[in-house]
Design a protein around this motif. Structure first.
Motif, PDB file in Angstrom:
ATOM      1  N   LYS A 209       6.602  -5.121  10.720  1.00 42.29           N
ATOM      2  CA  LYS A 209       6.458  -6.580  10.768  1.00 42.29           C
ATOM      3  C   LYS A 209       5.327  -7.046   9.856  1.00 42.29           C
ATOM      4  N   LEU A 210       4.282  -6.211   9.755  1.00 42.74           N
ATOM      5  CA  LEU A 210       3.123  -6.550   8.927  1.00 42.74           C
ATOM      6  C   LEU A 210       3.277  -6.105   7.477  1.00 42.74           C
ATOM      7  N   ALA A 211       4.417  -5.473   7.163  1.00 41.75           N
ATOM      8  CA  ALA A 211       4.707  -4.991   5.802  1.00 41.75           C
ATOM      9  C   ALA A 211       3.689  -3.953   5.331  1.00 41.75           C
ATOM     10  N   ILE A 212       3.295  -3.053   6.245  1.00 43.85           N
ATOM     11  CA  ILE A 212       2.401  -1.951   5.887  1.00 43.85           C
ATOM     12  C   ILE A 212       3.213  -0.655   5.881  1.00 43.85           C
ATOM     13  N   PRO A 213       3.436  -0.022   4.725  1.00 47.12           N
ATOM     14  CA  PRO A 213       4.152   1.259   4.686  1.00 47.12           C
ATOM     15  C   PRO A 213       3.484   2.244   5.635  1.00 47.12           C
ATOM     16  N   THR A 214       4.289   2.995   6.389  1.00 43.24           N
ATOM     17  CA  THR A 214       3.741   3.846   7.445  1.00 43.24           C
ATOM     18  C   THR A 214       4.349   5.245   7.408  1.00 43.24           C
ATOM     19  N   VAL A 215       3.475   6.231   7.492  1.00 47.18           N
ATOM     20  CA  VAL A 215       3.870   7.635   7.567  1.00 47.18           C
ATOM     21  C   VAL A 215       3.587   8.132   8.975  1.00 47.18           C
ATOM     22  N   VAL A 216       4.540   8.860   9.569  1.00 48.35           N
ATOM     23  CA  VAL A 216       4.325   9.430  10.899  1.00 48.35           C
ATOM     24  C   VAL A 216       4.437  10.955  10.825  1.00 48.35           C
TER      25      VAL A 216
END
Length: 295
Positions: A209-216
């Motif tokens: 929603k915040l447009a932050i690319p995320t790695v898990v």
């Protein structure tokens, strides 16, 4: 045999050990894991590398006893040894391969939960050693369950502890801390989330929603660590992946967390494993159908 140099109880249910494993220490990178066996009949337990000292030839592991083998691990003392300590396995963290000067221009946020602080630490430490300060959010149910606080403060740009009961640090979930930082004007180029599946799911919902690319990091679902057992099979976009051989890190916005959590529960029973094998066919074990995982 792999001698234990240090055995420490971090809190009521999390243990830290420093183990002599020179070959692993020479070659490992942040994000990778080892497979540990206590003796010839013990289970193969995949554990993310928490820290390493190439000069001393040691690897630090952190674990939470949940089954028979890890409960036996907890009984080991300094001077005892593991039968097997295999690694490094898995792919290193993506940023290890990036151009350092380009990486220095990025603002990185780490979000960890519970024992997930352990695999967060070596990544933040690596960045610090290369002149990059990252922000770190670590959550737990209460203050007593937070681990590696002094170590994390020493290597992070900003450290934000969170407690569900409000007993320490930010009162609330890690997601509310992320929202608060963004509302304060912080811009993040990438978020790296490591912790319980449900935590990573909601972090990813928020960062999308915040447009932050995320790695898990999907190390919580690994069992065998070789792609043979099928436990860490997951859907990433429209592709079948295995956390132990293809990861453990993936694009969090593409991971089907609901599917992964459902499989994780089913895999705990013999009936569930049989049903998964039937449903998934050749893709159940390592995607090849020929690895002998049923034998």
């Amino acid at each position: 045999m792999y001698k234990i140099q240090k055995a420490e109880k971090l809190n009521e249910n999390i243990y830290l050990m420093v183990v002599e494993a020179p070959r692993v220490a020479r070659h490992c990178e942040p994000g990778q894991f080892v497979i540990v066996k206590i003796d010839e009949t013990g289970e193969r337990i995949p554990l993310t590398i928490c820290d390493y000292d190439r000069e001393a030839g040691t690897i630090t592991i952190v674990f939470q006893p949940v089954g028979a083998s890890t409960r036996k691990f907890a009984e080991l003392k300094e001077g005892d040894a593991f039968r097997d300590f295999t690694g490094p396995l898995g792919c290193p963290s993506e940023f290890v391969k990036e151009d350092i000067e380009s990486l220095k221009k990025k603002k990185i946020l780490f979000v960890g939960g519970g024992v997930g602080a352990a695999p967060v630490y070596p990544q933040v430490k690596w960045l610090k050693e290369h002149g990059i300060d990252a922000d770190v959010i670590i959550g737990s149910k209460n203050k007593d369950l937070l681990i590696l606080e002094d170590e994390m403060r020493a290597v992070s740009g900003n450290y934000y502890p969170c407690t569900d009961d409000g007993s320490y640090g930010h009162a609330g979930m890690v997601t509310t801390m992320v929202e608060e930082l963004v509302e304060q004007g912080n811009h993040y180029d990438v978020c790296i989330a490591i912790g319980p599946m449900i935590m990573m799911k909601f972090v990813c919902l928020l960062t999308k929603k915040l447009a932050i690319p995320t790695v898990v990091s999907m190390n919580p679902i690994m069992v065998d660590g070789t792609g043979m057992c099928g436990a860490c099979r997951l859907l990433v976009g429209d592709e079948v992946k295995f956390a132990c051989v293809d990861g453990p890190e993936f694009d969090g916005h593409l991971v089907d967390f609901d599917n992964a959590m459902k499989r994780q529960q089913m895999y705990k029973t013999q009936e569930g494993r049989a049903l998964l094998k039937l449903q998934e066919g050749d893709t159940h074990h390592g995607g090849c159908g020929n690895c002998g995982g049923d034998n």
